[in-house]
Design a protein around this motif. Structure first.
Motif, PDB file in Angstrom:
ATOM      1  N   CYS A   1     -16.352  76.698  32.654  1.00  0.00           N
ATOM      2  CA  CYS A   1     -15.429  76.493  33.771  1.00  0.00           C
ATOM      3  C   CYS A   1     -14.880  77.830  34.275  1.00  0.00           C
ATOM      4  N   ASP A   2     -14.735  77.892  35.588  1.00  0.00           N
ATOM      5  CA  ASP A   2     -14.040  79.015  36.245  1.00  0.00           C
ATOM      6  C   ASP A   2     -14.601  80.375  35.863  1.00  0.00           C
ATOM      7  N   VAL A   3     -15.917  80.477  35.775  1.00  0.00           N
ATOM      8  CA  VAL A   3     -16.586  81.766  35.597  1.00  0.00           C
ATOM      9  C   VAL A   3     -17.401  81.992  36.857  1.00  0.00           C
ATOM     10  N   TYR A   4     -17.134  83.085  37.551  1.00  0.00           N
ATOM     11  CA  TYR A   4     -17.740  83.302  38.871  1.00  0.00           C
ATOM     12  C   TYR A   4     -18.525  84.617  38.906  1.00  0.00           C
ATOM     13  N   ASP A   5     -19.473  84.728  37.993  1.00  0.00           N
ATOM     14  CA  ASP A   5     -20.334  85.910  37.977  1.00  0.00           C
ATOM     15  C   ASP A   5     -21.698  85.621  38.573  1.00  0.00           C
ATOM     16  N   GLY A   6     -21.874  84.428  39.147  1.00  0.00           N
ATOM     17  CA  GLY A   6     -23.132  84.085  39.796  1.00  0.00           C
ATOM     18  C   GLY A   6     -24.155  83.439  38.887  1.00  0.00           C
ATOM     19  N   TYR A   7     -23.793  83.117  37.626  1.00  0.00           N
ATOM     20  CA  TYR A   7     -24.747  82.534  36.687  1.00  0.00           C
ATOM     21  C   TYR A   7     -24.172  81.266  36.050  1.00  0.00           C
ATOM     22  N   LEU A   8     -25.074  80.369  35.668  1.00  0.00           N
ATOM     23  CA  LEU A   8     -24.702  79.212  34.870  1.00  0.00           C
ATOM     24  C   LEU A   8     -24.548  79.650  33.420  1.00  0.00           C
ATOM     25  N   HIS A   9     -23.530  79.093  32.746  1.00  0.00           N
ATOM     26  CA  HIS A   9     -23.250  79.476  31.363  1.00  0.00           C
ATOM     27  C   HIS A   9     -23.163  78.221  30.491  1.00  0.00           C
ATOM     28  N   PRO A  10     -24.306  77.715  30.030  1.00  0.00           N
ATOM     29  CA  PRO A  10     -24.281  76.508  29.186  1.00  0.00           C
ATOM     30  C   PRO A  10     -23.632  76.789  27.840  1.00  0.00           C
ATOM     31  N   SER A  11     -23.015  75.762  27.283  1.00  0.00           N
ATOM     32  CA  SER A  11     -22.432  75.879  25.953  1.00  0.00           C
ATOM     33  C   SER A  11     -23.353  75.220  24.937  1.00  0.00           C
ATOM     34  N   PHE A  12     -23.298  75.733  23.709  1.00  0.00           N
ATOM     35  CA  PHE A  12     -24.113  75.226  22.609  1.00  0.00           C
ATOM     36  C   PHE A  12     -23.196  74.658  21.534  1.00  0.00           C
ATOM     37  N   GLY A  13     -23.768  73.809  20.693  1.00  0.00           N
ATOM     38  CA  GLY A  13     -22.963  73.159  19.674  1.00  0.00           C
ATOM     39  C   GLY A  13     -22.267  74.124  18.740  1.00  0.00           C
ATOM     40  N   ALA A  14     -22.911  75.257  18.452  1.00  0.00           N
ATOM     41  CA  ALA A  14     -22.340  76.218  17.513  1.00  0.00           C
ATOM     42  C   ALA A  14     -21.348  77.167  18.179  1.00  0.00           C
ATOM     43  N   ASP A  15     -21.231  77.108  19.508  1.00  0.00           N
ATOM     44  CA  ASP A  15     -20.339  78.017  20.225  1.00  0.00           C
ATOM     45  C   ASP A  15     -18.902  77.515  20.201  1.00  0.00           C
ATOM     46  N   GLY A  16     -17.993  78.443  20.308  1.00  0.00           N
ATOM     47  CA  GLY A  16     -16.611  78.090  20.586  1.00  0.00           C
ATOM     48  C   GLY A  16     -16.456  77.877  22.080  1.00  0.00           C
ATOM     49  N   PRO A  17     -15.305  77.412  22.540  1.00  0.00           N
ATOM     50  CA  PRO A  17     -15.088  77.192  23.972  1.00  0.00           C
ATOM     51  C   PRO A  17     -15.189  78.487  24.763  1.00  0.00           C
ATOM     52  N   THR A  18     -15.795  78.410  25.952  1.00  0.00           N
ATOM     53  CA  THR A  18     -15.893  79.560  26.854  1.00  0.00           C
ATOM     54  C   THR A  18     -15.306  79.183  28.203  1.00  0.00           C
TER      55      THR A  18
END
Length: 376
Positions: free
Chosen positions: A327-344
């Protein structure tokens, strides 16, 4: 039952008198039936063969081996080779019966049924697709556990309707508008260079040059993305330093329709969902998916009646909904989350939605803020 001995001399006896009957019967009991005496014809053949052998002659095809004349193998050898090949084929099929069209042994029926492709979408669905088996996606099956496993691959899922004349536009002009819309969808969402962050020149090239404000906004978003200029509003892009696509298949589902528009035009409506399987760059094997739904409204006016660029399309609306991206990341790329990741990114503040649900309008269940997805 033993045969009764004859009074004639038995083979090999040399013409001696017969042995007593009781001795002969004892012989039969010990050794079984006595060999039959050869007929007169058999004795003649045997004698002729013995004489030929004495003269150094051998009947053709008897004791001598086959002559080597250099000829090709005859039918017997050919059938033998074919038999070996058939045996090998049977062995392979026995181990992997799914190699035979139709899977005649019934192996893999459940898996084939689960992954059988859906027919093309011809109308808006009335409900979200049913939940697939809770399988974990892998590098081999990146769409496992997703409804998209049965969707079409890439641009094969963008099926154009049959073009017909609309107003003053011929069928050929309508077909050209449909093809240009397809080019925009493919280059913006499926092209490998676009997905890794390169400039989507093909998509930009089909847009009406007179739409200067739109083109300036898109070019600025590609060059210097920010909240007000986000290329993701039109294009699907991943940072190759962070994310890598799994394989070269993106699943696609949707439809294109057209009708007569205003200003002597054909109005085209496109509604498609794209599913991207991804892993983190650097050798990770954990697979997740990002789901992007896009809606486009396109027009092409009659160049004989309006000042437009022949063969170009005007974008009247473009909207999107993205599932599984920060959410609310505007660098021009999609940033999927993975199960092992913390919130981004920013914490979700909107409702939970199903990114595979195509039965609702693209904004009907979006609400305010960035929400969460019920499945990926």
């Amino acid at each position: 039952m033993a045969e009764t001995p004859s009074d004639e001399p038995r083979p090999g006896s040399g013409g001696e008198p017969s042995v007593p009957d009781e001795v002969w019967e004892q012989f039969l009991r010990d050794h079984g039936s006595a060999p039959k005496e050869p007929s007169a014809r058999a004795r003649m053949v045997t004698e002729r063969l013995r004489q030929q052998e004495a003269r150094g002659e051998s009947p053709a095809g008897w004791r001598a081996g086959p002559a080597t004349s250099g000829r090709k193998p005859g039918p017997r050898k050919g059938w033998a080779v074919l038999g070996v090949l058939l045996a090998a084929a049977v062995a392979v099929v026995a181990m992997r019966p799914s190699l035979v069209p139709g899977d005649p042994f019934g192996a893999g029926d459940a898996e084939a049924s689960a992954a059988s492709p859906l027919p093309a979408e011809t109308a808006a669905p009335t409900a979200a697709p049913s939940s697939a088996d809770p399988e974990t996606p892998t590098l081999v099956r990146p769409f496992a556990g997703s409804p998209a496993e049965r969707w079409a691959d890439g641009k094969a899922g963008i099926v154009l309707p049959k073009a017909t004349p609309v107003g003053s536009l011929s069928a050929a002009q309508v077909e050209q508008a449909l093809r240009q819309t397809r080019t925009l969808l493919v280059d913006a969402n499926l092209d490998a260079a676009t997905l890794r962050g390169e400039r989507p020149a093909g998509a930009l090239g089909v847009i009406e040059p007179r739409q200067k404000e739109l083109l300036d906004r898109l070019n600025t978003s590609l060059r210097k993305p920010d909240r007000e200029h986000d290329p993701l509003s039109m294009f699907s892009r991943f940072d190759p330093a962070e994310i890598k696509l799994v394989g070269d298949v993106v699943k696609t589902r949707g439809r294109i329709t057209f009708k007569a528009g205003e200003q002597a035009s054909v109005a085209i409506h496109a509604d498609y969902t794209f599913v991207y399987p991804v892993v983190r760059a650097g050798g990770s094997t954990e697979v997740t998916r990002t789901i992007v739904r896009r809606v486009l409204d396109i027009e092409m006016s009659d160049p004989a009646k309006y000042r437009v660029t022949p063969g170009r399309i005007a974008v009247r609306r473009y909207d999107q909904r993205v599932g599984n991206s920060a959410c609310d990341v505007y660098d021009g790329y999609l940033h999927p989350s993975f199960g092992a990741d913390g919130p981004t990114g920013a914490p979700p503040s909107g409702p939970t939605t199903d990114p595979y649900d195509r039965s609702k309008g693209i904004g009907e269940d979006r609400g305010e803020g960035c929400g969460t997805v019920s499945r990926v």
